[in-house]
Design a protein around this motif. Structure first.
Motif, PDB file in Angstrom:
ATOM      1  N   THR A  16      34.889  33.088  45.325  1.00 56.24           N
ATOM      2  CA  THR A  16      34.712  34.476  44.873  1.00 56.24           C
ATOM      3  C   THR A  16      33.427  34.986  45.538  1.00 56.24           C
ATOM      4  N   SER A  49      34.419  39.120  40.352  1.00 58.73           N
ATOM      5  CA  SER A  49      35.606  38.246  40.376  1.00 58.73           C
ATOM      6  C   SER A  49      35.287  36.870  39.780  1.00 58.73           C
ATOM      7  N   LYS A  77      49.662  33.450  36.402  1.00 63.90           N
ATOM      8  CA  LYS A  77      49.822  32.721  37.674  1.00 63.90           C
ATOM      9  C   LYS A  77      49.028  31.425  37.627  1.00 63.90           C
ATOM     10  N   VAL A 120      43.573  42.552  36.276  1.00 57.70           N
ATOM     11  CA  VAL A 120      42.110  42.455  36.193  1.00 57.70           C
ATOM     12  C   VAL A 120      41.558  43.609  35.355  1.00 57.70           C
ATOM     13  N   THR A 176      49.131  45.234  43.837  1.00 55.31           N
ATOM     14  CA  THR A 176      49.936  44.000  43.888  1.00 55.31           C
ATOM     15  C   THR A 176      49.165  42.748  43.468  1.00 55.31           C
ATOM     16  N   LYS A 177      47.846  42.763  43.629  1.00 56.15           N
ATOM     17  CA  LYS A 177      47.087  41.533  43.354  1.00 56.15           C
ATOM     18  C   LYS A 177      46.140  41.633  42.161  1.00 56.15           C
ATOM     19  N   TRP A 178      45.626  42.849  41.889  1.00 52.42           N
ATOM     20  CA  TRP A 178      44.543  42.944  40.895  1.00 52.42           C
ATOM     21  C   TRP A 178      44.973  43.647  39.612  1.00 52.42           C
ATOM     22  N   SER A 179      46.287  43.846  39.403  1.00 53.17           N
ATOM     23  CA  SER A 179      46.761  44.646  38.274  1.00 53.17           C
ATOM     24  C   SER A 179      46.312  44.128  36.908  1.00 53.17           C
ATOM     25  N   ASP A 212      46.500  46.079  47.695  1.00 61.12           N
ATOM     26  CA  ASP A 212      46.093  44.920  46.893  1.00 61.12           C
ATOM     27  C   ASP A 212      45.788  45.356  45.470  1.00 61.12           C
ATOM     28  N   ASP A 250      40.492  41.131  52.988  1.00 60.27           N
ATOM     29  CA  ASP A 250      40.978  39.868  52.411  1.00 60.27           C
ATOM     30  C   ASP A 250      39.811  39.134  51.767  1.00 60.27           C
ATOM     31  N   ASP A 292      43.838  35.831  43.935  1.00 57.46           N
ATOM     32  CA  ASP A 292      44.796  36.592  43.126  1.00 57.46           C
ATOM     33  C   ASP A 292      45.480  35.707  42.086  1.00 57.46           C
ATOM     34  N   ASP A 350      44.553  35.888  37.443  1.00 57.46           N
ATOM     35  CA  ASP A 350      45.748  36.205  36.659  1.00 57.46           C
ATOM     36  C   ASP A 350      46.127  34.993  35.797  1.00 57.46           C
TER      37      ASP A 350
END
Ligand SMILES: Cc1cc2nc3c(=O)[nH]c(=O)nc-3n(C[C@H](O)[C@H](O)[C@H](O)COP(=O)(O)OP(=O)(O)OC[C@H]3O[C@@H](n4cnc5c(N)ncnc54)[C@H](O)[C@@H]3O)c2cc1C
Length: 346
Positions: free
Chosen positions: A274, A190, A171, A53, A48-51, A45, A149, A164, A168
């Motif tokens: 969050t 978050s 997104k 941040v 793939t999900k937090w890049s 993650d 998760d 996610d 972003d």
């Protein structure tokens, strides 16, 4: 279906799995006796999900992680952007994911990498059987580094914007939030990334429902107050200026026990949670829910846990205990646990 026996099997190729494979090799376990299982091998993650941040960790801490393990071979790495960032500053997590992808490539070339998902774990005949979607592996020891998760609450009738997506801006821009009223539950790191991102969208109103007063990390010479649960970096700065300062026009904050909670939530059409993370599970019917001992990472004989799903714990000098989540902390937990794991087989 083929069956192969390994000495160690590591499930998960996020930062915790990468650290585990590297440290096993550094400890003298032959790379050919290690199986590594992940459906993507894309830094979990984290990659793939937090890049996008902004980190709550200084760049120097990430560099220590990257340079700590001989098997990572980071001295041979190309000149990644992270080397040009001021080590005292925070950075985008993507700047850390990039070298971690490179390290993943180096490690998968040495160990037995299985690009699939583990579905079932069984212990019999002093040996673990790891069923995956593609094959069956057997292993003396198994390390779970399978991540967590985002936790969700259940408020019916609201369209949920996944974590996610809300962290972003690109997104989030595809969510069509014109005129929306968004409920945001939480007051975590978050949350402080989600709120400014939502404020930048054409929403009508955001209501942030919280349970606790904000908590900030404070650095001392050799320890940090609220190191794992306190706000840090840009998230802390935004919270100080906006939530403890002057609330942006379209943002309201309400305690979850506010007498108008139901009325305010009834005005919302979207929701963002969050509110922490739920460890992922691998089915192991013999054992029920797999729980680890935070002091040593042991789950069962020959079965160990590491990473955000199975964190260590530390008591600070004031006596306050926190679960330790973050790349350098996973490495410190391994330093503490691996010598025990190497002797605690089935
Ligand atoms: C918004 C946010 C900001 C953060 N900021 C920081 C920060 O600044 N600094 C920091 O150090 N940490 C930070 N973290 C915390 C932490 O580093 C990340 O959560 C990190 O992703 C955790 O690493 P992990 O390896 O435990 O899990 P993950 O990165 O989630 O990796 C788990 C891997 O296991 C795989 N997997 C799951 N189930 C199976 C299965 N059954 N079989 C095989 N593979 C499986 C998954 O596909 C995934 O690839 C942040 C976290 C969040 C959410």
């Amino acid at each position: 279906m083929t069956t192969t026996r390994y000495r160690w099997t590591v499930l998960g190729a996020g930062p915790a799995g990468i650290a585990t494979v590297g440290r096993l090799i550094d400890s003298g376990v032959p790379a050919g006796e290690i199986a590594w299982v992940d459906p993507e091998f894309a830094v979990g993650d984290f990659g793939t999900k937090w890049s996008v941040v902004s980190s709550n960790t200084r760049t120097s801490s990430f560099l220590r992680f990257l340079e700590s393990t001989v098997a990572f071979d980071f001295v041979q790495a190309p000149n990644f952007d992270i080397r040009g960032i001021d080590p005292h500053e925070t950075c985008r997590l993507g700047a850390v994911a990039e070298p971690l992808r490179w390290i993943t490539g180096r490690l998968t070339a040495r160990v037995a990498a299985h690009k699939t998902r583990a579905t079932l774990l069984e212990l019999s005949g002093r040996c673990w059987t790891v069923h995956t979607e593609q094959s069956v592996l057997t292993s003396d020891n198994v390390v779970l580094a399978i991540g967590s998760d985002p936790r969700a609450l259940t408020h019916p009738g609201l369209h949920e914007i996944p974590l996610d997506v809300v962290v972003d801006p690109q997104k989030l821009a595809t969510e069509n939030l014109e005129g929306a009223t968004v409920a945001v539950f939480g007051s975590s790191h978050s949350t402080m990334i989600a709120l400014p991102n939502l404020v930048a969208q054409p929403v009508a109103k955001i209501v942030n429902f919280y349970q606790h007063p904000l908590r900030y990390a404070v650095e001392f010479e050799d320890w940090t107050l609220f190191d794992d649960t306190g706000l840090k970096g840009r998230a802390a700065q935004w919270a100080r200026e906006n939530l403890d300062g002057r609330l942006p026009d379209r943002l309201r904050r309400r305690h979850v026990d506010d007498p108008r909670f139901d009325e305010l939530l009834g005005q919302c059409d979207r929701v963002v949670y969050t509110v922490g993370f739920e460890p992922r599970r691998v089915h192991a019917p013999q054992w029920g829910p797999l729980r680890h001992n935070p002091a040593n990472g042991i789950i069962a004989p020959g079965l160990f846990g590491i990473g955000i799903a199975f964190p260590g714990q530390r008591v600070d000098p004031t006596g306050y205990a926190e679960h330790r989540v973050g790349l350098e902390k996973f490495m410190q937990q391994l330093d503490q646990c691996l010598p025990i794991w190497l002797r605690y087989g089935v």
